[in-house]
Design an enzyme around this catalytic site. Structure first.
Site, PDB file in Angstrom:
ATOM      1  N   ARG A 166       0.682  -1.178   0.756  1.00  0.00           N
ATOM      2  CA  ARG A 166       0.198   0.045  -0.262  1.00  0.00           C
ATOM      3  C   ARG A 166       1.272   1.093   0.223  1.00  0.00           C
ATOM      4  O   ARG A 166       0.523   2.241  -0.711  1.00  0.00           O
ATOM      5  CB  ARG A 166      -1.410  -0.455   0.923  1.00  0.00           C
ATOM      6  N   ASN A 214      -5.550  -2.084   1.889  1.00  0.00           N
ATOM      7  CA  ASN A 214      -6.395  -3.731   2.079  1.00  0.00           C
ATOM      8  C   ASN A 214      -7.688  -3.795   2.732  1.00  0.00           C
ATOM      9  O   ASN A 214      -8.890  -3.229   2.810  1.00  0.00           O
ATOM     10  CB  ASN A 214      -6.124  -3.967   3.211  1.00  0.00           C
TER      11      ASN A 214
END
Length: 769
Positions: free
Chosen positions: A18, A36
């Site tokens: 990320r 997520n």
């Protein structure tokens, strides 16, 4: 201006993915978010200039973090939302699709450099990690992988760590969930045998000193406890063997790095890369003649199991020892799983360890070390766990509904299949112990929950052996949740799994070589040729080896009993057998007399078992008389054989028995008996093993080629024997064939669960077209 939404699956949580996506969008002037999602996948929304978005997609694949893996990305072009910035959004528990749970990663070179740098505030910090390394699966309560879902939630970030965590340009620590430092992270303590803290400023330095002085230390690692002890002091190794009630099973040795391990074993550049990989498995390698390691660490073996310090804690501990390496074996009592808690250590390890080096981070999931060896030119798993589990393996066909493979009773793993994926659990172990059975159920629950599956939709696959605990547990699960039950024969599962692991399709001749597996004819199998097609669920056992009689489980432990049974079957008198065995006392004579009588009274089971045939030869050659751990006689016979010269022994025959082609190896065992007083043991051992493999290849040629097979696969624990494999390979090569070994699963029973689930693709009712 365009916009795209992506769902990315692979190893993309817990690896700095990320933050990487966020930085890539900022770098290209794009707007969007990344987060997520609850199935271990990552969702990305990006908008901006079309050319920059295509460049962004290229960066995703070509510049991703080192441990990240993109298996698949689903892209949907959509309308821009007019976003003003980029951000890492809060994770969602909802599941779009399934992705891989990140396994544990060995410490990276950057984190090692920090703990060795006196100017760094993490200097000598034993729990250093970053986005690229450290524990993952072992400390996860659930997904998505966020700090609050791991045992790091007990440690609030200090101001310094929070600054790193929030810094977009800090490649290794921006949004790295597991980071900590000496001010806010886990802490160590060194305890005596009564679990009282020792008064020491540096527990690691003191523990290393104690190891050098001959003490045995229980060390709490990331996936469980290890037992650390000097590997060079004979008396210490023997003391550890007595305390662990482990008379001969080898201990693994952990070294500071590969430069240290090179002093102990012969390792190639390829071996070094595997040892230093993020998976950092135990690797079996040939011992150096001048090794300083005590002969009692791996008695009677040619190879040493070695691995590197894969956590900062282990690295710092070994760094302060004089040898820079030590025994680092599983912290468990005989028959029990590796301890993960202080309560377990107090109850089960106090009789083994003198001191305890512990920390206050919870181990959520037990993860034993993975073990790999080389057979031929291929690395093969003996145990698949830390660093690899719970990675999945893809199938070419999709399952109609989820499938749970229960595995076997020895070296148990279970496998959960859904869609086109099979998730293999970490090593569970031998499941006779009720505690281990409880762990098995807990880990099944964990994966079922994480992947959002319903038990009622699951088909449970069990072995046909009615005495297996794994079978009973599978039936219990089915009764409790209303699951469908399917039975799959042991060796068929091994072979089907090997075929699918190698991505083979079509008609397969499978060679199953192992110790014991329940056959369809109510006898024990273990030396079979089975023909099957990966497109349907039918198979035919077309060839086998001549059976040996078994009267009880004791025969597989005191293996001289097998010699008596084998010779009795071949019409030797009791007096002739005693001349061969040379019993040491009257008690041993009486034991063999009872075994001899049991055979003559018909009180035995037929076993066409490769393991038991090897046991007979190991006992005849005086290599091994007692099996104290799984596969010991075969492992020792293989080790002795490396020192010998091979010769193809030719006195074998083939016969038809009820339509089954059978290899009668009686002649080559007779040759072993006749020549054992005049030829050297290593050459006899090597010649027998090589010849056995060669004639197993002949079984395939004589029985299976008429089926117009596409491939030959080999599965079961005995196929990794180097000398058997060489004989098999050389015979098949004459026909333009080669034997495929398992690649990503263990050849033995640790790979059985994958084969059970993989076999479901041959059941039309369980798969989608």
């Amino acid at each position: 201006m365009i916009a795209a939404r992506l769902i990315i699956i692979g190893i993309v949580q817990g690896v700095g993915f990320r933050p990487f996506v966020d930085r890539a969008m900022r770098r290209l002037g794009l707007k969007g978010y990344v987060k997520n999602v609850g199935g271990s996948e990552v969702e990305v929304f990006v908008e901006g200039n079309e050319e920059n978005i295509y460049e962004f997609l290229s960066i995703l694949y070509n510049e991703k973090p080192p441990p990240a893996e993109i298996e698949e990305a689903f892209l949907e072009l959509t309308h821009p939302q007019g976003l003003q910035n980029t951000q890492i959004q809060r994770s969602e528990t909802s599941r779009v699709t399934g992705s891989m749970i990140p396994p544990d990663f060995a410490v990276c070179k950057d984190c090692l450099a920090e703990i060795l740098d006196p100017s760094n505030h993490r200097y000598m910090y034993p729990f250093n990690s970053c986005a690229w390394c450290g524990p993952r699966f072992s400390m996860m309560y659930t997904v998505p992988y966020d700090r609050e879902n791991t045992s790091m939630r007990d440690f609030a970030l200090c101001e310094s760590c929070l600054k790193e965590y929030s810094d977009h340009e800090n490649v290794r620590r921006y949004h790295a969930q597991g980071i900590s430092c000496p001010r806010d992270g886990p802490s160590l303590a060194l305890l005596d045998n009564d679990f009282n803290p020792l008064n020491t400023d540096n527990p690691i330095v003191e523990a290393a000193k104690l190891i050098d002085e001959g003490s045995i230390i229980a060390v709490k690692g990331i996936g469980g406890y290890h037992i650390a002890a000097s590997a060079t002091m004979d008396d210490v190794v023997l003391k550890l063997r007595r305390r662990k009630n482990r008379p001969a099973k080898p201990f693994a040795i952990m070294g500071l790095d590969t430069s240290i391990l090179k002093l102990l074993v012969y390792l190639s550049e390829e071996d070094g890369k595997l040892l230093s990989s993020p998976q950092a498995p135990i690797l079996l390698l040939p011992k150096r003649e001048d090794t300083p390691v005590s002969k009692y660490v791996s008695p009677g073996l040619s190879h040493e199991g070695v691995f590197i310090a894969y956590t900062p804690l282990h690295f710092l501990l070994l760094m302060h020892t004089k040898d820079k390496f030590s025994i680092m074996t599983s912290g468990n009592s005989a028959g029990s799983p590796m301890c993960t808690t202080e309560e377990c250590a107090k109850s089960k390890l106090r009789s083994i360890a003198d001191y305890f080096l512990v920390h206050n981070r919870v181990i959520v999931n037990r993860v034993d070390d993975s073990v790999i060896r080389k057979t031929g030119d291929q690395y093969v798993f003996l145990r698949r766990s830390r660093g690899y589990a719970p990675r999945w393996i893809r199938l070419k066909k999709s399952l109609r509904s989820p499938v749970l493979g229960m595995g076997g009773d020895l070296s148990n793993t279970f496998a959960l299949g859904f869609d086109d994926k099979v998730v293999i659990s970490q090593y569970i172990g031998d499941i006779e112990d009720p505690e281990t059975q409880g762990e098995l159920l807990n880990y099944i629950d964990f994966l079922v929950r994480v992947y959002g599956l319903n038990y009622s939709d699951i088909t449970v696959i069990v072995d046909k052996h009615k005495a297996y605990h794994s079978r009973k547990i599978g039936f219990d699960i089915a009764r409790k949740h209303g699951c469908r039950i399917v039975e799959v024969q042991h060796h068929y599962a091994h072979l089907f799994g090997t075929a699918i692991d190698n991505e083979l399709e079509g008609r397969i001749a499978g060679i199953a070589l192992d110790g014991l597996g329940w056959g369809d004819d109510e006898s024990v199998w273990g030396g079979e040729v089975i023909v099957f097609n990966t497109m349907d669920n039918s198979y035919e056992r077309v060839a086998s080896i001549e059976w040996v009689p078994l009267t009880s489980d004791r025969d597989t432990i005191s293996i001289k009993r097998l010699v008596t049974l084998y010779l009795a079957k071949n019409k030797w008198s009791f007096e002739e057998i005693m001349k061969i065995l040379k019993p040491e006392n009257e008690r041993e004579v009486m034991e063999h007399r009872l075994v001899y009588a049991a055979f003559n009274q018909g009180r035995y089971v037929k076993a066409s078992s490769t393991g038991r045939v090897i046991d007979v030869v190991a006992a005849l050659l005086g290599v091994s008389h007692l099996r104290t751990y799984d596969g010991e006689p075969a492992i020792k016979l293989e080790a002795v054989a490396f020192k010998g010269v091979k010769k193809l022994l030719e006195n074998v025959s083939f016969k038809q028995v009820n339509g089954l082609l059978v290899l009668d190896y009686h002649g080559i065992i007779n040759e072993v008996i006749e020549k054992r007083e005049v030829l050297d043991t290593p050459s006899l051992a090597r010649s027998f093993l090589y010849s056995y493999g060669y004639y197993i290849g002949e079984l395939v040629v004589r029985s299976a080629l008429k089926y117009k097979i596409d491939y030959v696969v080999a599965g079961g624990g005995a196929v990794v024997n180097e000398h058997i494999y060489q004989g098999l390979k050389e015979r098949l090569r004459l026909e333009g064939l080669k034997p495929y070994l398992p690649r990503r699963i263990p050849a033995g029973d640790g790979g059985l669960s994958f084969g059970q689930v993989a076999s479901a693709i041959a059941f039309r009712t369980l798969t989608r077209d």
